[in-house]
Write an enzyme that holds these catalytic residues in place. Structure first.
Site, mmCIF file in Angstrom:
data_model
loop_
_atom_site.group_PDB
_atom_site.id
_atom_site.type_symbol
_atom_site.label_atom_id
_atom_site.label_comp_id
_atom_site.label_asym_id
_atom_site.label_seq_id
_atom_site.Cartn_x
_atom_site.Cartn_y
_atom_site.Cartn_z
ATOM 1 N N ASP A 81 0.811 -1.218 0.000
ATOM 2 C CA ASP A 81 0.000 0.000 0.000
ATOM 3 C C ASP A 81 0.851 1.278 0.000
ATOM 4 O OD1 ASP A 81 -2.595 -0.963 -0.178
ATOM 5 O OD2 ASP A 81 -2.858 -1.137 2.000
ATOM 6 N N ARG A 106 0.226 -1.588 7.656
ATOM 7 C CA ARG A 106 0.819 -0.386 7.055
ATOM 8 C C ARG A 106 1.753 0.357 8.017
ATOM 9 N NH1 ARG A 106 -2.751 3.325 3.243
ATOM 10 N NH2 ARG A 106 -0.620 3.784 2.590
ATOM 11 N N ARG A 151 -9.999 5.675 10.467
ATOM 12 C CA ARG A 151 -8.544 5.545 10.541
ATOM 13 C C ARG A 151 -7.935 6.502 11.584
ATOM 14 N NH1 ARG A 151 -6.561 2.720 5.984
ATOM 15 N NH2 ARG A 151 -8.159 1.216 5.424
ATOM 16 N N HIS A 180 -11.353 7.253 4.276
ATOM 17 C CA HIS A 180 -10.429 8.385 4.424
ATOM 18 C C HIS A 180 -11.154 9.634 3.913
ATOM 19 C CE1 HIS A 180 -6.401 5.935 4.129
ATOM 20 N NE2 HIS A 180 -6.528 6.398 5.367
ATOM 21 N N CYS A 274 -4.907 9.547 -3.447
ATOM 22 C CA CYS A 274 -4.197 8.614 -2.559
ATOM 23 C C CYS A 274 -2.748 8.440 -3.005
ATOM 24 C CB CYS A 274 -4.866 7.241 -2.565
ATOM 25 S SG CYS A 274 -6.541 7.258 -1.970
HETATM 26 N N1 ARG Z 1 -5.305 0.062 0.863
HETATM 27 C C1 ARG Z 1 -5.047 1.359 1.406
HETATM 28 C C2 ARG Z 1 -5.644 1.440 2.802
HETATM 29 O O1 ARG Z 1 -6.693 0.903 3.017
HETATM 30 C C3 ARG Z 1 -5.596 2.424 0.521
HETATM 31 C C4 ARG Z 1 -5.246 3.822 0.952
HETATM 32 C C5 ARG Z 1 -5.847 4.871 0.110
HETATM 33 N N2 ARG Z 1 -5.353 6.145 0.450
HETATM 34 C C6 ARG Z 1 -6.060 7.268 0.598
HETATM 35 N N3 ARG Z 1 -5.427 8.379 0.786
HETATM 36 N N4 ARG Z 1 -7.354 7.244 0.656
HETATM 37 O O2 ARG Z 1 -5.085 2.042 3.690
#
Ligand code: ARG
Length: 281
Positions: A81, A106, A151, A180, A274
């Site tokens: 990612d 991550r 998040r 996000h 992203c």
């Molecule tokens: N697979 C990543 C996650 O779930 C995707 C992140 C996408 N980034 C963003 N800025 N929306 O964290």
């Protein structure tokens, strides 16, 4: 390595004297979907890394053609990612507020991005609170819109406010597909945003309506292909090619939408924004 960040001048006009942003990107050399941390991800389905690379390259080339300064951070094996550079931190006033990822998968990206920020001489602030950088923090004019819900912790909103001494407006996301802030809201210029109302709770919505009465309201269809996940220099707005209503709305207001196809990166739950971390001097 020494890199100088151009000072960018925010402008309310979108008449062509657009700001030329400096951004950080990460080539998706190790991109795949091997775990599931958002509803877009299906580890059981195949991914095509070479297609992801080719699509990503068109985004990179688009930025270069627009005269943006594009920096690259090396991708790290085992961090699929990492291509979603927006989550690597938040950079403003020469200060980089590091990311502290919610999901274990991550977490190693946080220090990797902070090392890169240090290597170009930014003043790096190690995060104490869980936050996913520009994924959940968006600068609109002088105000930082900060989201939580999936998040970033609300405590990071306080942390970012203390670091930059700017107004921070807390918003709450309610739809797991728009986990996000940058999947539900796009910054078009210092006074204009676009957003998907159903992604926010009532309190957040009334704040957005009151502060940005002239917003572009996205359709569910455009949002569902992460059409809002776009990057604007104040005039040129790089968006998902398939976000056709959003493109029309932008054109009607005098902006220049530029469509790109990042369908492969959508399999990880990310799009244009992203893949883009803005570096502001
Ligand atoms: N697979 C990543 C996650 O779930 C995707 C992140 C996408 N980034 C963003 N800025 N929306 O964290």
């Amino acid at each position: 390595m020494t890199v100088t960040l151009e000072t960018s001048h925010a402008t309310a006009s979108h008449s062509g004297s657009a700001t030329k942003p400096t951004v950080l990107m990460c080539r998706p050399e190790h991109f795949t979907v091997s775990y599931r941390i958002n509803p877009w991800m299906h580890p059981e389905d195949p991914t095509d890394t070479s297609l992801a690379l080719r699509q990503w390259q068109t985004l990179y080339d688009t930025y270069v053609a627009l005269d943006f300064t594009v920096h690259l951070i090396d991708s790290i094996p085992g961090l699929p990612d990492m291509v979603y550079a927006a989550n690597g931190g938040f950079v403003l006033d020469g200060i980089a507020y590091g990311a502290k990822f919610h999901y274990r998968e991550r977490q190693p990206e946080g220090p990797a991005y902070m090392d890169w920020f240090r290597s170009i001489g930014l003043d790096v602030r190690e995060p104490e609170q869980v936050n996913e950088g520009e994924g959940d923090f968006l600068l609109v004019g002088d105000t930082i819109l900060a989201a939580s819900g999936f998040r970033s912790d609300t405590s990071s909103h306080q942390e970012i406010a203390e670091i930059y001494g700017r107004e921070v407006v807390s918003l709450n996301l309610v739809n797991p597909s728009y986990y996000h802030l940058d999947t539900a809201l796009a910054v078009i210029d210092p006074a204009t945003i676009a957003y998907l109302p159903s992604a926010f709770d009532e309190r957040s919505l009334s704040i957005l309506r009151q502060r940005y009465p002239d917003s572009i309201i996205a359709t569910e269809e455009d949002a569902a292909i992460l059409g809002l996940n776009s990057f604007s220099d104040g005039h040129n707005v790089v968006i998902a090619e398939r976000a056709t209503t959003f493109a029309q709305d932008l054109r009607a207001r005098g902006y220049n939408p530029i469509g790109v196809d990042l369908s492969e990166l959508l399999l990880g739950g990310g799009g244009v924004k992203c893949c883009t971390l803005e570096l502001r001097a």
